[in-house]
Design a protein around this motif. Structure first.
Motif, short mmCIF file in Angstrom:
data_model
loop_
_atom_site.label_atom_id
_atom_site.label_comp_id
_atom_site.label_asym_id
_atom_site.label_seq_id
_atom_site.Cartn_x
_atom_site.Cartn_y
_atom_site.Cartn_z
N UNK A 15 0.71 -1.27 0.03
CA UNK A 15 0.12 -0.02 0.05
C UNK A 15 0.85 1.13 -0.03
N UNK A 16 2.04 1.23 0.58
CA UNK A 16 2.68 2.61 0.84
C UNK A 16 3.39 2.51 -0.71
N UNK A 17 3.85 1.36 -1.44
CA UNK A 17 4.46 1.31 -2.78
C UNK A 17 3.36 2.10 -3.63
N UNK A 18 2.02 1.79 -3.44
CA UNK A 18 1.11 2.36 -4.37
C UNK A 18 0.86 3.64 -4.25
N UNK A 19 0.93 4.24 -2.91
CA UNK A 19 0.48 5.47 -2.62
C UNK A 19 1.64 6.51 -2.13
N UNK A 20 2.70 5.96 -2.09
CA UNK A 20 3.92 6.93 -1.56
C UNK A 20 4.01 7.91 -2.48
N UNK A 21 4.09 7.68 -3.73
CA UNK A 21 4.60 8.72 -4.74
C UNK A 21 3.61 9.81 -4.86
N UNK A 22 2.29 9.15 -5.21
CA UNK A 22 0.97 10.25 -5.27
C UNK A 22 0.77 11.13 -4.13
N UNK B 56 -3.65 -1.17 4.90
CA UNK B 56 -3.77 -0.15 3.78
C UNK B 56 -4.12 1.22 4.10
N UNK B 57 -4.95 1.36 5.02
CA UNK B 57 -5.37 2.67 5.74
C UNK B 57 -3.85 3.11 6.22
N UNK B 58 -3.40 2.25 7.20
CA UNK B 58 -1.77 2.57 7.68
C UNK B 58 -1.10 3.20 6.69
N UNK B 59 -1.06 2.74 5.69
CA UNK B 59 0.20 2.75 4.66
C UNK B 59 -0.16 4.15 4.02
N UNK C 167 11.11 -3.49 -1.17
CA UNK C 167 11.81 -4.70 -0.78
C UNK C 167 11.24 -5.55 0.44
N UNK C 168 10.60 -4.79 1.32
CA UNK C 168 10.16 -5.39 2.56
C UNK C 168 8.70 -6.12 2.13
N UNK C 169 8.01 -5.38 1.08
CA UNK C 169 6.65 -6.18 0.66
C UNK C 169 7.23 -7.52 -0.01
N UNK C 170 7.99 -7.46 -0.98
CA UNK C 170 8.48 -8.49 -1.35
C UNK C 170 8.88 -9.68 -0.66
N UNK C 171 9.76 -9.27 0.42
CA UNK C 171 10.56 -10.48 1.19
C UNK C 171 9.81 -10.85 2.39
N UNK D 195 10.94 17.79 -4.11
CA UNK D 195 11.77 17.45 -2.95
C UNK D 195 10.90 16.20 -2.13
N UNK D 196 9.56 16.64 -2.09
CA UNK D 196 8.70 15.46 -1.21
C UNK D 196 8.57 14.21 -2.01
N UNK D 197 8.36 14.53 -3.33
CA UNK D 197 8.18 13.39 -4.19
C UNK D 197 9.32 12.49 -4.13
N UNK D 198 10.63 12.96 -4.41
CA UNK D 198 11.70 12.25 -4.35
C UNK D 198 11.91 11.70 -3.11
N UNK D 199 11.89 12.23 -2.04
CA UNK D 199 11.87 11.72 -0.70
C UNK D 199 10.78 10.49 -0.65
N UNK D 200 9.61 10.48 -1.34
CA UNK D 200 8.81 9.51 -1.15
C UNK D 200 9.04 8.23 -2.06
N UNK D 201 9.87 8.51 -3.06
CA UNK D 201 10.39 7.68 -3.94
C UNK D 201 11.42 6.71 -3.21
N UNK D 202 12.24 7.53 -2.37
CA UNK D 202 13.41 6.69 -1.61
C UNK D 202 12.67 5.92 -0.54
N UNK D 203 11.50 6.24 0.24
CA UNK D 203 10.86 5.36 0.94
C UNK D 203 10.06 4.34 0.37
#
Length: 393
Positions: A49-56, A98-101, A341-345, A327-335
């Motif tokens: 959920x973080x992966x999906x919503x982080x950048x938006x 998902x809401x947490x994310x 990686x955590x979601x996959x593993x 700035x905030x978008x690029x920081x979100x990309x790093x997050x």
């Protein structure tokens, strides 16, 4: 007027993150009828959920308002916590994660970007890591005493730590109203073009590429480390009533590191600090396997030093590389990289934990951490070598 943001920032950070469910989270989920595989699957879903919503949501903070994004963060987190209190269904817990994310992504990047921009307006940019460190200091102290409170509340009523955490994040949302939006250049592009340009900046800036790879390793090993505490405690026969005391100690160490180590590292190159931190993470998995005992909790505590110094160091590093409107978008990309990686593993870690046991899981994660550390060191060395060659021409 931006001095006001410097005052509000630690208050916001404290309440939006003061969730005291950490020490009792796994026992609570086991009480709800879940096993380790399901628990880790939930954490994987949270990360997706973080992966999906982080950048938006990072784009929302860049293009619309940092302040509004920070306000919404607490609202979504409160909804997720409430679902965990009221329901017993795995599918409802999926919705809660998902809401947490979404809640986390709404504050991820936006809070540190607001602080950094406020400090630039005040000609105090070099104070960023110190202020972040102080904010973490108060938060970790709160978590320390909250950990003991959590255990007592849980023994009295298993839902009270969740209710108190819900109240805290709502107070954080209220605090966000008092921020002053910084006067900055906003992206004039539509959403798609803004995301594309932010992504292009990230992949064309070697230092940010390195940060993305670092975050991928860190996001996995640090998050997994937290979920492996309770299994290790069980392995060495520590009763659940002592979890709060242990987490109290962990948070005191994190608070100490935030207060005393953050000022000491502010003049050290960020990548050097980050490499040192990931090496500490590696040791925190290897040493408890070599010395299986209650004393090995001291090795697990190394993760708290990493926890306290990672955010101020990484965010300063990224903020310094990117202009205001991205700035905030690029920081979100790093997050995003950290959570992907955590979601996959994570589900695989849950299965290994269920079928192979705690010690074997620690060995596997320790090996992954060591390989990641070596790869990051070599990449940093290669990038520095290429930069020196380019400067020579």
């Amino acid at each position: 007027m931006y001095d006001k943001n410097i005052i509000i920032y630690p208050i916001y950070r404290f309440f939006i993150n003061f969730r005291i469910i950490g020490p009792i989270h796994i026992p609570y989920l086991l009480f709800k009828g879940l096993n380790y595989s399901q628990i880790m699957l939930l954490q994987s879903i949270y990360s997706v959920s973080i992966f999906l919503f982080e950048v938006p949501t990072g784009s929302l903070a860049d293009k619309v308002s940092r302040k509004f994004s920070l306000f919404l963060s607490g609202i979504f987190a409160a909804l997720g916590l409430t679902l965990y209190i009221i329901f017993n269904s795995f599918l409802i817990f999926v919705l809660a994660e998902i809401l947490f994310g979404i809640g986390l992504t709404l504050s991820s990047g936006a809070d540190s970007a607001l602080l950094y921009e406020s400090l630039i307006k005040l000609n105090r940019k070099k104070d960023f890591q110190v202020i972040e460190g102080k904010s973490n200091y108060y938060l970790f102290l709160g978590h320390a005493f909250g950990s003991i409170l959590s255990s007592f509340l849980y023994s009295y009523n298993k839902f009270l730590p969740f209710w108190l955490s819900t109240l805290s994040v709502l107070i954080g949302s209220i605090a966000a109203f008092f921020f002053i939006e910084t006067d900055r250049e906003k992206s004039k592009h539509n959403y798609t073009i803004h995301i594309f340009k932010s992504f292009k900046i990230a992949i064309n800036t070697p230092r940010i590429v390195w940060a993305l790879l670092y975050a991928s390793f860190y996001g996995f090993i640090y998050r997994v480390g937290f979920w492996l505490y309770q299994p290790y405690f069980s392995t060495i026969n520590i009763d659940v009533k002592w979890y709060g005391v242990i987490f109290f100690g962990f948070n005191i160490i994190a608070a100490w590191a935030s207060k005393y180590l953050s000022p000491k590292i502010k003049d050290t190159r960020p990548r050097k600090v980050l490499l040192s931190l990931i090496m500490l993470m590696t040791l925190s998995f290897i040493l408890p396997v070599i010395f299986i005992s209650k004393f090995a909790i001291a090795f697990l505590a190394l993760q708290q030093i990493v926890r306290s110094l990672y955010r101020p160091t990484m965010n300063f590093y990224i903020n310094h590389q990117v202009e205001d409107k991205y700035r905030a978008t690029v920081i979100s990309m790093v997050s995003l990289a950290a959570n992907l990686s955590f979601a996959i593993l994570a589900p695989f870690v849950g299965m290994v934990l269920d079928y192979k046991g705690t010690i074997f899981t620690y060995i596997i994660v320790g090996i992954i951490s060591l390989i990641g550390t070596i790869k990051l060191f070599l990449l940093r060395k290669k990038q520095k070598s290429l930069k020196e060659k380019m400067n020579a021409f």
